[in-house]
Design a protein around this motif. Structure first.
Motif, PDB file in Angstrom:
ATOM      1  N   THR A  40       9.579  35.442   1.102  1.00  0.00           N
ATOM      2  CA  THR A  40       9.747  34.481   0.007  1.00  0.00           C
ATOM      3  C   THR A  40       8.681  34.581  -1.084  1.00  0.00           C
ATOM      4  OG1 THR A  40       8.519  32.795   1.235  1.00  0.00           O
ATOM      5  CG2 THR A  40      10.916  32.807   1.486  1.00  0.00           C
ATOM      6  N   THR A  41       7.653  35.367  -0.860  1.00  0.00           N
ATOM      7  CA  THR A  41       6.583  35.518  -1.849  1.00  0.00           C
ATOM      8  C   THR A  41       6.884  36.722  -2.731  1.00  0.00           C
ATOM      9  OG1 THR A  41       5.007  34.634  -0.248  1.00  0.00           O
ATOM     10  CG2 THR A  41       4.097  35.755  -2.170  1.00  0.00           C
ATOM     11  N   THR A  42       6.816  36.524  -4.026  1.00  0.00           N
ATOM     12  CA  THR A  42       7.114  37.617  -4.949  1.00  0.00           C
ATOM     13  C   THR A  42       5.895  38.512  -5.150  1.00  0.00           C
ATOM     14  OG1 THR A  42       6.431  36.421  -6.939  1.00  0.00           O
ATOM     15  CG2 THR A  42       8.731  36.133  -6.204  1.00  0.00           C
ATOM     16  N   ARG A  43       6.155  39.713  -5.564  1.00  0.00           N
ATOM     17  CA  ARG A  43       5.069  40.643  -5.876  1.00  0.00           C
ATOM     18  C   ARG A  43       4.214  40.080  -7.006  1.00  0.00           C
ATOM     19  NH1 ARG A  43       4.187  46.259  -4.697  1.00  0.00           N
ATOM     20  NH2 ARG A  43       2.401  46.877  -5.934  1.00  0.00           N
ATOM     21  N   GLN A  44       4.851  39.411  -7.957  1.00  0.00           N
ATOM     22  CA  GLN A  44       4.118  38.810  -9.065  1.00  0.00           C
ATOM     23  C   GLN A  44       3.110  37.775  -8.558  1.00  0.00           C
ATOM     24  OE1 GLN A  44       6.579  36.764 -11.905  1.00  0.00           O
ATOM     25  NE2 GLN A  44       4.907  36.546 -13.369  1.00  0.00           N
ATOM     26  N   GLN A  45       3.500  36.961  -7.586  1.00  0.00           N
ATOM     27  CA  GLN A  45       2.574  35.989  -7.005  1.00  0.00           C
ATOM     28  C   GLN A  45       1.402  36.708  -6.333  1.00  0.00           C
ATOM     29  OE1 GLN A  45       5.746  34.067  -4.722  1.00  0.00           O
ATOM     30  NE2 GLN A  45       4.937  32.093  -5.448  1.00  0.00           N
ATOM     31  N   MET A  46       1.713  37.742  -5.561  1.00  0.00           N
ATOM     32  CA  MET A  46       0.654  38.487  -4.881  1.00  0.00           C
ATOM     33  C   MET A  46      -0.275  39.147  -5.885  1.00  0.00           C
ATOM     34  SD  MET A  46       2.495  40.149  -1.547  1.00  0.00           S
ATOM     35  CE  MET A  46       4.188  40.346  -2.089  1.00  0.00           C
ATOM     36  N   ASN A  47       0.287  39.728  -6.947  1.00  0.00           N
ATOM     37  CA  ASN A  47      -0.524  40.372  -7.981  1.00  0.00           C
ATOM     38  C   ASN A  47      -1.429  39.366  -8.696  1.00  0.00           C
ATOM     39  OD1 ASN A  47       0.425  42.973  -7.538  1.00  0.00           O
ATOM     40  ND2 ASN A  47       2.062  42.786  -9.054  1.00  0.00           N
ATOM     41  N   LEU A  48      -1.010  38.127  -8.766  1.00  0.00           N
ATOM     42  CA  LEU A  48      -1.819  37.083  -9.387  1.00  0.00           C
ATOM     43  C   LEU A  48      -3.025  36.730  -8.515  1.00  0.00           C
ATOM     44  CD1 LEU A  48      -2.090  34.911 -11.652  1.00  0.00           C
ATOM     45  CD2 LEU A  48      -0.739  33.424 -10.179  1.00  0.00           C
ATOM     46  N   TYR A  49      -2.829  36.664  -7.207  1.00  0.00           N
ATOM     47  CA  TYR A  49      -3.886  36.227  -6.304  1.00  0.00           C
ATOM     48  C   TYR A  49      -4.840  37.343  -5.878  1.00  0.00           C
ATOM     49  CZ  TYR A  49      -2.323  31.480  -5.924  1.00  0.00           C
ATOM     50  OH  TYR A  49      -2.020  30.177  -6.217  1.00  0.00           O
TER      51      TYR A  49
END
Length: 126
Positions: A40-49
């Motif tokens: 459920t976690t997007t790559r964009q979210q991971m790239n942000l963190y």
């Protein structure tokens, strides 16, 4: 003494402007990242963190963690440094699953080092 921000439960610790370690920020970032789910976690979210958490880990690694006196701490520091070295960081070519694992590894080691840091500095353990 660490800079702890205004997070509930940590706010009673006074901030030391000479100490760049922000306990509240590290706790918040690691809580969020360890709550991520692969499906459920997007790559964009991971790239942000990833850069935010890697930056906080670098700050922690610059603090006195007692690695000279403790072999186990030295090993954790070695593993953490390896994760944030540029050649080992995920790129846009890295599969999302590997990025997810890398981010969780950084969060887990950040948590361990934060615990060591707070114990060494007589702070409330997050």
């Amino acid at each position: 003494m660490a800079s702890v921000g205004k997070e509930t439960g940590l706010a009673d610790q006074s901030a030391d402007p000479d100490d760049p370690v922000c306990v509240a920020e590290i706790v918040s970032l690691t809580d969020t990242v360890l709550g991520f789910r692969l499906g459920t976690t997007t790559r964009q979210q991971m790239n942000l963190y990833l850069p935010r958490l890697a930056n906080e880990l670098n700050v922690l690694l610059d603090a006195d963690l007692g690695a000279q006196e403790d072999r186990e701490v030295r090993e954790i520091v070695r593993r953490a440094r390896s994760l944030v070295e540029l050649p080992n960081r995920p790129t846009s070519e890295t599969p999302t699953f590997k990025l997810f694992i890398h981010l969780r590894d950084i969060a887990n080691l950040s948590r361990r080092l934060l615990w060591i840091y707070t114990v060494r500095n007589d702070l409330d353990v997050p």
